[in-house]
Every structure is written in structure tokens, then in C-alpha cells.
Design a protein around this motif. Sequence first.
Motif, PDB file in Angstrom:
ATOM      1  N   HIS A  82      -2.891   2.670  -1.685  1.00 54.19           N
ATOM      2  CA  HIS A  82      -3.925   2.389  -2.757  1.00 54.19           C
ATOM      3  C   HIS A  82      -4.938   1.237  -2.296  1.00 54.19           C
ATOM      4  CE1 HIS A  82      -2.385   4.527  -6.085  1.00 54.19           C
ATOM      5  NE2 HIS A  82      -1.032   4.091  -5.506  1.00 54.19           N
ATOM      6  N   PHE A  83      -4.170   0.253  -1.355  1.00 51.16           N
ATOM      7  CA  PHE A  83      -4.995  -1.090  -0.799  1.00 51.16           C
ATOM      8  C   PHE A  83      -4.510  -1.321   0.628  1.00 51.16           C
ATOM      9  CE2 PHE A  83      -5.447  -5.338  -0.164  1.00 51.16           C
ATOM     10  CZ  PHE A  83      -6.855  -5.889  -0.343  1.00 51.16           C
ATOM     11  N   GLN A  84      -5.511  -1.515   1.506  1.00 50.58           N
ATOM     12  CA  GLN A  84      -5.247  -2.250   2.637  1.00 50.58           C
ATOM     13  C   GLN A  84      -6.418  -3.095   3.212  1.00 50.58           C
ATOM     14  OE1 GLN A  84      -5.262   1.285   4.923  1.00 50.58           O
ATOM     15  NE2 GLN A  84      -3.057   1.223   5.554  1.00 50.58           N
ATOM     16  N   TYR A 119      -1.228  -5.586   5.398  1.00 50.44           N
ATOM     17  CA  TYR A 119      -0.749  -5.489   4.116  1.00 50.44           C
ATOM     18  C   TYR A 119      -1.238  -4.141   3.878  1.00 50.44           C
ATOM     19  CZ  TYR A 119       0.927  -8.281   0.256  1.00 50.44           C
ATOM     20  OH  TYR A 119       1.984  -8.952  -0.747  1.00 50.44           O
ATOM     21  N   GLU A 120      -0.136  -3.439   2.941  1.00 49.53           N
ATOM     22  CA  GLU A 120      -0.354  -2.086   2.408  1.00 49.53           C
ATOM     23  C   GLU A 120       0.487  -2.127   1.260  1.00 49.53           C
ATOM     24  OE1 GLU A 120      -0.092   1.649   4.825  1.00 49.53           O
ATOM     25  OE2 GLU A 120       1.570   1.804   3.543  1.00 49.53           O
ATOM     26  N   ILE A 121      -0.389  -1.690   0.056  1.00 52.29           N
ATOM     27  CA  ILE A 121       0.215  -1.439  -1.303  1.00 52.29           C
ATOM     28  C   ILE A 121       0.138   0.278  -1.365  1.00 52.29           C
ATOM     29  CG2 ILE A 121       0.021  -1.723  -3.688  1.00 52.29           C
ATOM     30  CD1 ILE A 121      -1.492  -4.208  -2.896  1.00 52.29           C
ATOM     31  N   SER A 122       1.192   0.910  -1.601  1.00 55.63           N
ATOM     32  CA  SER A 122       1.194   2.087  -2.040  1.00 55.63           C
ATOM     33  C   SER A 122       2.106   2.512  -3.029  1.00 55.63           C
ATOM     34  CB  SER A 122       1.581   3.140  -0.596  1.00 55.63           C
ATOM     35  OG  SER A 122       2.875   2.662  -0.274  1.00 55.63           O
ATOM     36  N   SER A 123       2.232   3.840  -3.412  1.00 50.83           N
ATOM     37  CA  SER A 123       2.994   4.224  -4.545  1.00 50.83           C
ATOM     38  C   SER A 123       3.285   5.809  -4.382  1.00 50.83           C
ATOM     39  CB  SER A 123       2.636   3.821  -5.743  1.00 50.83           C
ATOM     40  OG  SER A 123       1.508   4.895  -6.300  1.00 50.83           O
ATOM     41  N   ASP A 124       4.408   6.132  -5.145  1.00 51.17           N
ATOM     42  CA  ASP A 124       4.649   7.727  -5.248  1.00 51.17           C
ATOM     43  C   ASP A 124       5.039   7.750  -6.890  1.00 51.17           C
ATOM     44  OD1 ASP A 124       7.288   6.876  -5.851  1.00 51.17           O
ATOM     45  OD2 ASP A 124       8.000   7.517  -3.640  1.00 51.17           O
ATOM     46  N   GLY A 125       5.494   8.658  -7.121  1.00 48.28           N
ATOM     47  CA  GLY A 125       5.789   9.134  -8.647  1.00 48.28           C
ATOM     48  C   GLY A 125       6.879   8.065  -9.363  1.00 48.28           C
ATOM     49  N   LEU A 162       1.492  -8.349  -5.436  1.00 52.59           N
ATOM     50  CA  LEU A 162       1.028  -7.288  -4.986  1.00 52.59           C
ATOM     51  C   LEU A 162       0.070  -7.864  -3.756  1.00 52.59           C
ATOM     52  CD1 LEU A 162      -0.322  -5.044  -7.936  1.00 52.59           C
ATOM     53  CD2 LEU A 162       1.698  -4.693  -6.464  1.00 52.59           C
ATOM     54  N   TYR A 163      -0.875  -8.421  -3.907  1.00 49.14           N
ATOM     55  CA  TYR A 163      -1.733  -8.841  -2.777  1.00 49.14           C
ATOM     56  C   TYR A 163      -2.444 -10.212  -3.268  1.00 49.14           C
ATOM     57  CZ  TYR A 163      -4.866  -9.583   1.326  1.00 49.14           C
ATOM     58  OH  TYR A 163      -5.898 -10.107   2.157  1.00 49.14           O
ATOM     59  N   PRO A 164      -2.278 -11.407  -2.772  1.00 49.60           N
ATOM     60  CA  PRO A 164      -2.633 -12.733  -3.348  1.00 49.60           C
ATOM     61  C   PRO A 164      -4.393 -12.959  -3.555  1.00 49.60           C
ATOM     62  CG  PRO A 164      -1.148 -13.097  -1.620  1.00 49.60           C
ATOM     63  CD  PRO A 164      -1.346 -11.731  -1.640  1.00 49.60           C
ATOM     64  N   PHE A 165      -5.081 -11.924  -2.935  1.00 46.33           N
ATOM     65  CA  PHE A 165      -6.392 -12.082  -2.556  1.00 46.33           C
ATOM     66  C   PHE A 165      -7.363 -10.887  -2.993  1.00 46.33           C
ATOM     67  CE2 PHE A 165      -4.034 -14.738   0.452  1.00 46.33           C
ATOM     68  CZ  PHE A 165      -4.466 -16.047   0.050  1.00 46.33           C
ATOM     69  N   TYR A 222      -7.792  -5.217 -11.405  1.00 43.17           N
ATOM     70  CA  TYR A 222      -7.291  -4.458 -12.729  1.00 43.17           C
ATOM     71  C   TYR A 222      -7.348  -2.903 -12.711  1.00 43.17           C
ATOM     72  CZ  TYR A 222      -8.391  -8.885 -15.305  1.00 43.17           C
ATOM     73  OH  TYR A 222      -8.249 -10.132 -15.613  1.00 43.17           O
ATOM     74  N   ASP A 223      -8.145  -2.339 -11.700  1.00 38.68           N
ATOM     75  CA  ASP A 223      -8.050  -0.848 -11.285  1.00 38.68           C
ATOM     76  C   ASP A 223      -6.779  -0.516 -10.727  1.00 38.68           C
ATOM     77  OD1 ASP A 223     -10.606  -0.630 -12.244  1.00 38.68           O
ATOM     78  OD2 ASP A 223     -11.616  -0.640 -10.158  1.00 38.68           O
ATOM     79  N   LEU A 224      -6.100  -1.504  -9.964  1.00 39.10           N
ATOM     80  CA  LEU A 224      -4.963  -1.242  -8.856  1.00 39.10           C
ATOM     81  C   LEU A 224      -3.938  -1.104 -10.102  1.00 39.10           C
ATOM     82  CD1 LEU A 224      -4.196  -0.706  -6.395  1.00 39.10           C
ATOM     83  CD2 LEU A 224      -3.761  -3.306  -6.207  1.00 39.10           C
ATOM     84  N   ILE A 225      -3.899  -1.925 -11.048  1.00 35.66           N
ATOM     85  CA  ILE A 225      -2.696  -2.068 -12.142  1.00 35.66           C
ATOM     86  C   ILE A 225      -2.780  -0.814 -12.782  1.00 35.66           C
ATOM     87  CG2 ILE A 225      -2.155  -3.059 -14.552  1.00 35.66           C
ATOM     88  CD1 ILE A 225      -3.271  -5.729 -13.422  1.00 35.66           C
ATOM     89  N   THR A 226      -3.732   0.090 -13.020  1.00 34.48           N
ATOM     90  CA  THR A 226      -3.629   1.533 -13.790  1.00 34.48           C
ATOM     91  C   THR A 226      -3.461   2.267 -12.777  1.00 34.48           C
ATOM     92  OG1 THR A 226      -6.311   1.371 -13.709  1.00 34.48           O
ATOM     93  CG2 THR A 226      -5.291   0.330 -15.420  1.00 34.48           C
TER      94      THR A 226
END
Length: 496
Positions: free
Chosen positions: A174-176, A256-262, A322-325, A332-336
Motif C-alpha cells: 500500500h505504501f513505500q 519502509y513498507e506497509i502491506s496487507s493480506d486478507g 504505520l508511518y510517521p510522515f 485517511y485513504d490508507l486506513i480504509t
Amino acid sequence: MKELNRYHPLTIVFDMWKTAKNSFFAIFYLYILNFSSDSTFIYYARIVFWIFIGITFITIFIKWYTNKYTVNETSFNLFHGIFKKTKQTIPFSKIQNVNRHTSLFHRLFNVTSIHFETGTAEDSSVKFSVIKRTAADQLEEYIAEKGEGTGSTISFEELDSNGRSDLDSRKTVHFQPGRKDIIKASFTSLSFLVLIPILGSIYSKINQVLDLEKRAEGYLSYLLDAWWMIVVLVLVFGCLSLLIGMAWTFLKYGKYEISSDGERIYIKKGVMETTEFSILKSRVQAVEVTQSFMKRLLGLAEVKLTSSGSFSGGEELEVNTLYPFLPLNRAYDLITELLPTYEVASHLYSLPKKSLGIRLLKPSWFWVMATGTLFYFHPVFFQMEMTWLILSILLLTLIVLGRILDYYHTGYLVKGRFIQFRKGGFTTTTFLSRRDKIIEVGVSSNLIQQFLGLATVTTVNRAKPVYHNTLTDVPVNFFTLFYSWYMEREKEVEHE
């Protein structure tokens, strides 16, 4: 009886290395600062120190030799003790967070560490301080699959496969952070100022030996007379500080990397030393979005997750962040994206004007104590006798400004299953949670609030420690709605 497995032999070396690091100041004091000392105290202190080190090393070996484990299809079984054997069973279903850390020591031997945490007692966790990376991958995936297998005991130290390829294939990144994100992070964290204390410390130590102040007295007066030299030095120092700050930020947040699965959210960070953390989405109790004054200017925010499990390794990573910056809209999009069952509202209800009045009239005991202290010590700056009064007025101005900003920033909303609070003056915090995740609510009102038709509402979420969130001076119609809204929770929560 099923065969018991010992931990990786490098665990002995790792624990010895940690002991050596923790003994650095003792070694520095006994053998460097007092290198040529004939003191009786130093003599016996060195003997006691080496006795302590010897006992510690023996204890480390015995601990490794006696502590064992097994892994079956449903749980960990841990065995502790030398003379008295203790067995501890930790079911996979209780594991909520997985924390992996790879230090320079681990990189040197191509190993890692992994920690499986539960939401119960502090000692109800499983930690492998040293384990093969492939074994850690297999173990993490095995837990993720909730122990599906043949039901036989497994020795993960003997496993060797393609690692976590199956697990990674199910992840969505989701984010790098990009180059602009790193630059913004370096400014927001003020990491470019890290050079100032470093140079100050180096100068202080060298000055004690070489007396630089007397030696540089003539050069210093020359530099102060040449204005262009001062400008050059300031520019060089500023550029050097900025480069060092950006390098430090990159080492900390560059990969930094934020990812997810089910089922889980994954956070990975670090360049020289890497830390990986995962948390079950179902265990997230609340979400908190924080903006400091500097982050508000740059449009950034920090998103934190409140979990019912414990977060260990706080010194290595703020694992619930998740990421401080994050850019605010992206936050907000990342939360959903990460938590599809959560909704984030952009427009909240504001407080009534009488809430501003009660905020401004509330006495500030901090200001009273600070003013009394300033009056007693009567500091004088720039030959101004009324310095204490000026500082008192400035402090009062900041307090009043903070309360005004807190009034305008505060908002609230109850919508469907969700509740959202926002509050704060110079630093704002937005709280978001679901009704079924809130275990307790409170409504209170003092005499002044009762007279003005206001109240204070509080929510409690399960966490370590228990997470309280309070919103003050809300109108009476909201806390009536708030209480009725929470009563609907009984229809959503299954009773065991």
C-alpha cells in the motif's frame, strides 16, 4: 514422548554479545578511566565484575541447554527450568502480533529473530532470539495458516525452502516512501539538527585535552571580523547538517513498507537493521491520526493502531505506527485500504460557542506555578528587569492560543457503527473506532458543565495498557445520543 528441540546454538553467542554491550560502561570505568589506578576499590571491583561475567556466561549456556520447545498443529509448547521443569502451552489462536528484527549481528550470520505475542499475560509469548531466516519464514506462514498440517511435531530449525514466497504473494503493498517523502520526513523530524549535539560533544572532549579555546582565540576574532567567512561557514554547516539528516532519515525510514493480506497488516522498515511487524486486522481496536504543528504545516500525519495485543521492541520500532510522515489525505485513504470495515468521515460536528467560554475561563495551574517560579527567581535577560513578567505574559498567550485552537479543531461524529473524535491545539489527534471494539463508555458533568448543558464523554478500548479517549464540553444532545448509540452494541457482540 515427542522429541524436544533446542534453540539455535547462536543464541548463546547472541546473549553473550548483549551481555558484553551492557557491560560497556563498567569496562570503560574500570579499565579506561581507571587504567593505572592502584585503588583497592577498583581492584576488587574488577574481580567482582569478572565473577559476574563468568556466572552470566555459564547461566546463558545452561539456559540454552535446558530450554526447549515443540511445535504441533495447534500450539507452541515451551519447556523451562533446570531442576524444576515447567511446561507452557501457547495456542496459535492467541497469537496476535508477530515482530521480526534483524540486527547487524543477525545479518553477519544470516539469521534473524522473531517474536510471537499474545494479548494475555506478559510472559505468554514465544521468542526466538536467533533463528534461520527460512525457518522464521516457515514458522510465520505456519502460524498464519492456523496450524493446518499433518499434526506431527515440527522442528523449524531443520526446515529449508523458498522462504516466505507463498506468504508474500498474498500481500498487497500500500505504501513505500519516495524521495519527496524522505525529504519531508527529514525536515519534519528535525533530523538535520543532529549534527549540532554531535559537534558540540566532540568539541567539548577535544577542548578538555588541547584547550582549543585559547589556541583558536586569534582565529575566532579573525572569522568574526570577516562577514563573508561567517556566511560561508553557516552555508557549509547548513548543507552538511541537511545531508547528514537526510542520510539518517533514509537509514531509518528509507525502506519502509506497509502491506496487507486478507488477515494481517505488515510493517517493514530499516536499511542496516530491519524490523518487520504484523498485526491481525481483527485485533485492531482503534485508529489514531496525529498531526504536530510542523506536520500540519507540511500536510503530514502519523497513523497509529491500537491493538489488544502487546507491542514489544519499542526501542527498535514504534511498531503500532504505520508511518510517521504520511500525507494527510493518503493517511485517511490508507486506513480504509488496510481496514475495509472502518470508515473515515471528513466533516465532523463542531462544539458550541459556550464550550470556548468554559475553556478560556478554566484556570491554568501550570501558568500560576510558572509565574510564581519566575517571580521568585526573577531572571534578567538583555538587562530587562521585567523579564519574568514578559515571559509570564508570553506563556499565558500560548496557553490561551492553544485553548482557542483546541476549540476550533475539536469535532465529533457518531455514524452507524463508527465513532470519530478530533481534538488538540498545536497538535491535533483524530480518534476512530467501532462500537463493537469499545468495551466501556463514560459520561460525566461537573457543576459548570451542568449549568451550561455540557458534558465529558470517555471511551475505553482493550489494549496494553487500556486505551482511554476523552472529549470534553460536548453538548447535552450529543452525550444522550452517544449513550443510546453505545447501547446498540449488545446486538453486535456475541456473548460467550
